[in-house]
Design an enzyme around this catalytic site. Structure first.
Site, PDB file in Angstrom:
ATOM      1  CG  HIS A  55      30.163  28.816  16.430  1.00  0.00           C
ATOM      2  ND1 HIS A  55      30.968  28.372  15.795  1.00  0.00           N
ATOM      3  CD2 HIS A  55      30.196  28.516  17.743  1.00  0.00           C
ATOM      4  CE1 HIS A  55      31.637  27.543  16.423  1.00  0.00           C
ATOM      5  NE2 HIS A  55      31.259  27.438  17.790  1.00  0.00           N
ATOM      6  CG  HIS A  57      31.395  29.345  21.040  1.00  0.00           C
ATOM      7  ND1 HIS A  57      30.736  28.209  20.840  1.00  0.00           N
ATOM      8  CD2 HIS A  57      30.604  30.095  21.939  1.00  0.00           C
ATOM      9  CE1 HIS A  57      29.482  28.185  21.335  1.00  0.00           C
ATOM     10  NE2 HIS A  57      29.208  29.137  22.228  1.00  0.00           N
ATOM     11  CG  ASP A  59      36.771  27.278  20.672  1.00  0.00           C
ATOM     12  OD1 ASP A  59      35.565  28.186  20.713  1.00  0.00           O
ATOM     13  OD2 ASP A  59      36.697  26.410  20.313  1.00  0.00           O
ATOM     14  CG  HIS A  60      35.189  28.475  16.422  1.00  0.00           C
ATOM     15  ND1 HIS A  60      34.860  27.454  15.339  1.00  0.00           N
ATOM     16  CD2 HIS A  60      35.026  27.759  17.566  1.00  0.00           C
ATOM     17  CE1 HIS A  60      34.596  26.165  16.039  1.00  0.00           C
ATOM     18  NE2 HIS A  60      34.937  26.371  17.333  1.00  0.00           N
ATOM     19  CG  HIS A 113      27.742  24.895  18.966  1.00  0.00           C
ATOM     20  ND1 HIS A 113      28.106  24.039  19.938  1.00  0.00           N
ATOM     21  CD2 HIS A 113      28.677  25.871  18.772  1.00  0.00           C
ATOM     22  CE1 HIS A 113      29.104  24.494  20.520  1.00  0.00           C
ATOM     23  NE2 HIS A 113      29.687  25.313  19.763  1.00  0.00           N
ATOM     24  CG  ASP A 130      32.334  24.082  17.413  1.00  0.00           C
ATOM     25  OD1 ASP A 130      33.319  23.554  16.759  1.00  0.00           O
ATOM     26  OD2 ASP A 130      32.736  24.530  18.561  1.00  0.00           O
ATOM     27  CG  HIS A 168      36.561  21.492  18.163  1.00  0.00           C
ATOM     28  ND1 HIS A 168      37.620  22.100  19.255  1.00  0.00           N
ATOM     29  CD2 HIS A 168      35.694  22.440  18.241  1.00  0.00           C
ATOM     30  CE1 HIS A 168      36.930  23.242  19.592  1.00  0.00           C
ATOM     31  NE2 HIS A 168      35.895  23.307  19.098  1.00  0.00           N
TER      32      HIS A 168
END
Ligand code: ZN
Length: 258
Positions: A55, A57, A59-60, A113, A130, A168
């Site tokens: 996805h 985001h 941080d990915h 998400h 996530d 995570h």
């Protein structure tokens, strides 16, 4: 044979590097940062050919552009999520063949998400970003509660031996919440003790197994009477459907402080 390397990033993210042991070609899942991946590629003379994104985001995906510049790897992900350097939108495909790993990867669409969230199933290994967390689930940022509920249900139906590789290291805090929801669940209690010990030893708790998640993850257990009564007690009201229980459980977790 595929070797899986866990690369910690930021505070608690995991980047997953998959290496074809025969050819040293590699694929990476959710590179939030480029440098730690490049360091491992260079040190081991691995060739990165594929980047898989669950996805959009940051941080990915924060490392996608840097890795793409260095390697010109193909980038897979949903066209519903804004993914940098996306070369191969999934377009509702149910599988892709990765020449780097010489195997077929199944795609599971799990919105909630984010709207374009996907999971990659490689043999019995599930890379679910996530959406399904160890002992928990992701927050519902873009989709509806129903979408998230259905997405988790589709993961629930996978083989019990499926290994869960999420994005995570949240297991310990998720288990603290899980033990509030199910104070009498002995499996949750045991897992909390185990993961607390692992945390002290700086050991990762990911991957886990789907069977362990089914025993201890309250978000996969909204059909269990004790979960239902706990949620009803917390909010002081009755619920008539499993979806309502799931929605209330997610709301409870959103305001839970550790
Ligand atoms: Zn996310």
């Amino acid at each position: 044979m595929i070797k899986i390397i866990r690369i910690p990033a930021f505070k608690d993210n995991y980047i997953w590097l998959l290496v074809n042991a025969r050819t040293k070609n590699a694929a990476v899942i959710d590179p939030g940062e480029a440098q730690p991946v490049l360091t491992i590629l260079e040190a081991n003379q691995y060739t990165l050919q594929d980047i898989l994104i669950t996805h959009h985001h940051w941080d990915h995906t924060g490392g996608v552009a840097g890795l793409f510049d260095h390697t010109k790897a193909t980038v897979y992900g949903s066209e519903k999520d804004a993914i940098p350097c996306l070369t191969h939108p999934l377009n509702n495909r149910t599988s892709i063949y990765l020449s780097s790993l010489e195997l077929t990867v199944e795609i599971i669409y799990i919105p909630g998400h984010t709207l374009g969230h996907v999971a990659y199933l490689i043999g019995h290994k599930l890379f679910c970003g996530d959406t399904l967390f160890t002992a928990g689930c992701g927050r519902i940022f873009e989709g509806s509660t129903l979408q998230m509920f259905n997405s988790l249900n589709s993961l629930k139906s996978l083989d019990l031996t499926t290994e869960v590789y999420c994005g995570h290291e949240y297991t310990l805090s998720n288990l603290r919440f899980a033990s509030q929801v199910e104070p009498t669940n002995a499996n949750t209690h045991t897992r909390l003790k185990t993961v607390t010990q692992w945390q002290r030893e700086n050991k990762a708790s990911v991957p886990s197994s789907l069977s362990l998640e089914l025993e201890t993850n309250p978000f996969l257990r909204t059909h269990i009477p004790s979960v239902r009564s706990s949620v009803e007690q917390h909010f002081q009201q009755p619920y008539s459907t499993e979806l309502q229980i799931f929605a209330a459980l997610r709301q409870w977790k959103d305001s839970f402080t550790y």
